[in-house]
Design a protein around this motif. Sequence first.
Motif, PDB file in Angstrom:
ATOM      1  N   ALA A 265       0.871  -1.215  -0.049  1.00  0.00           N
ATOM      2  CA  ALA A 265      -0.064   0.051   0.092  1.00  0.00           C
ATOM      3  C   ALA A 265       1.008   1.489   0.063  1.00  0.00           C
TER       4      ALA A 265
ATOM      5  N   LEU B  78      -3.496   4.549  -0.444  1.00  0.00           N
ATOM      6  CA  LEU B  78      -4.095   3.310  -0.122  1.00  0.00           C
ATOM      7  C   LEU B  78      -4.002   3.198   1.308  1.00  0.00           C
TER       8      LEU B  78
ATOM      9  N   LEU C  46      -1.601  -6.249  -0.444  1.00  0.00           N
ATOM     10  CA  LEU C  46      -2.952  -5.747  -1.157  1.00  0.00           C
ATOM     11  C   LEU C  46      -3.033  -6.510  -2.669  1.00  0.00           C
TER      12      LEU C  46
ATOM     13  N   ALA D 230      -4.431  -5.513  -6.423  1.00  0.00           N
ATOM     14  CA  ALA D 230      -4.529  -4.582  -7.226  1.00  0.00           C
ATOM     15  C   ALA D 230      -5.152  -5.071  -8.363  1.00  0.00           C
TER      16      ALA D 230
ATOM     17  N   LYS E 137     -11.264  -0.008 -10.498  1.00  0.00           N
ATOM     18  CA  LYS E 137      -9.735  -0.147  -9.957  1.00  0.00           C
ATOM     19  C   LYS E 137     -10.093  -0.649  -8.469  1.00  0.00           C
TER      20      LYS E 137
ATOM     21  N   TYR F 130      -9.022  -2.646  -4.765  1.00  0.00           N
ATOM     22  CA  TYR F 130      -7.734  -2.954  -3.971  1.00  0.00           C
ATOM     23  C   TYR F 130      -8.575  -3.815  -2.637  1.00  0.00           C
TER      24      TYR F 130
ATOM     25  N   GLU G  69     -12.055  -3.685   1.424  1.00  0.00           N
ATOM     26  CA  GLU G  69     -11.963  -3.501   0.016  1.00  0.00           C
ATOM     27  C   GLU G  69     -12.103  -2.017  -0.289  1.00  0.00           C
TER      28      GLU G  69
END
Length: 237
Positions: free
Chosen positions: A106, A110, A122, A124, A140, A142, A216
């Motif tokens: 991150a 993030l 994470l 991505a 997008k 995460y 999320e």
Amino acid sequence: MLNKYDTIYQQLAKEIDDGKRLPGEKLPSEHELTELFATSRETIRKALKLLSEHGYIQKIRGKGSIVLDRSTFDFPVSGLISFKELAHKLGDDVVTTVHSLQKISANDFLQKQLGCDAEEPLWAVVRARKISGESIILDKDYFLEEYVPNLTKEICQDSIYEYVEKTLGLTISFAKKEMFVTEATEEDKQYLDLQNYDLVVVVRNYVYLDNAVLFEYTESRHRPDKFRFVDFARRNR
């Protein structure tokens, strides 16, 4: 595992979405539903409350629960729905393309969005959604790997939420959402058919499990001419 009233809510909601129960039609009575689903009246009341809160029915004194017209609900802001579930409503001409799936650390942004540490891994995921031949949504996503392990492109192509709920056995509970308009990025221009638009509509989703863990963060980026964002609101009395 979903609660019994959640299961009943989802079944009735799907019947309405699929046109098996039409606008203006009256649902079976609470007594009839208790017999139909072999459950308690309290469970049925909880399911009907969810249907009411999400704009599926209107409870009218002396008439029961009446199905509402949801045909204008193009892309709901309220509620928590996967794109796969939405695609069933839009028809067959919907394609998801997974442009990237990678495990990352991150960055500062993030960490702030997910409330995590820099060393916390994470996933991505970058996916474009093509509807009627045009790529008009860029998602997008995460995910904290701790809660969503072993993610694959095949899962991302199909439905991450389905994987989380049915394979991992977790319960996705609620989300906080933000919506704004911003200039299109180079990534937007690369993956979206923006035509002459230089702006996109962004919906940020902060999604929580039923234990209140934020697992999320998603940016869903939309071509502005293709979607109306609709909410269904009720006045509390």
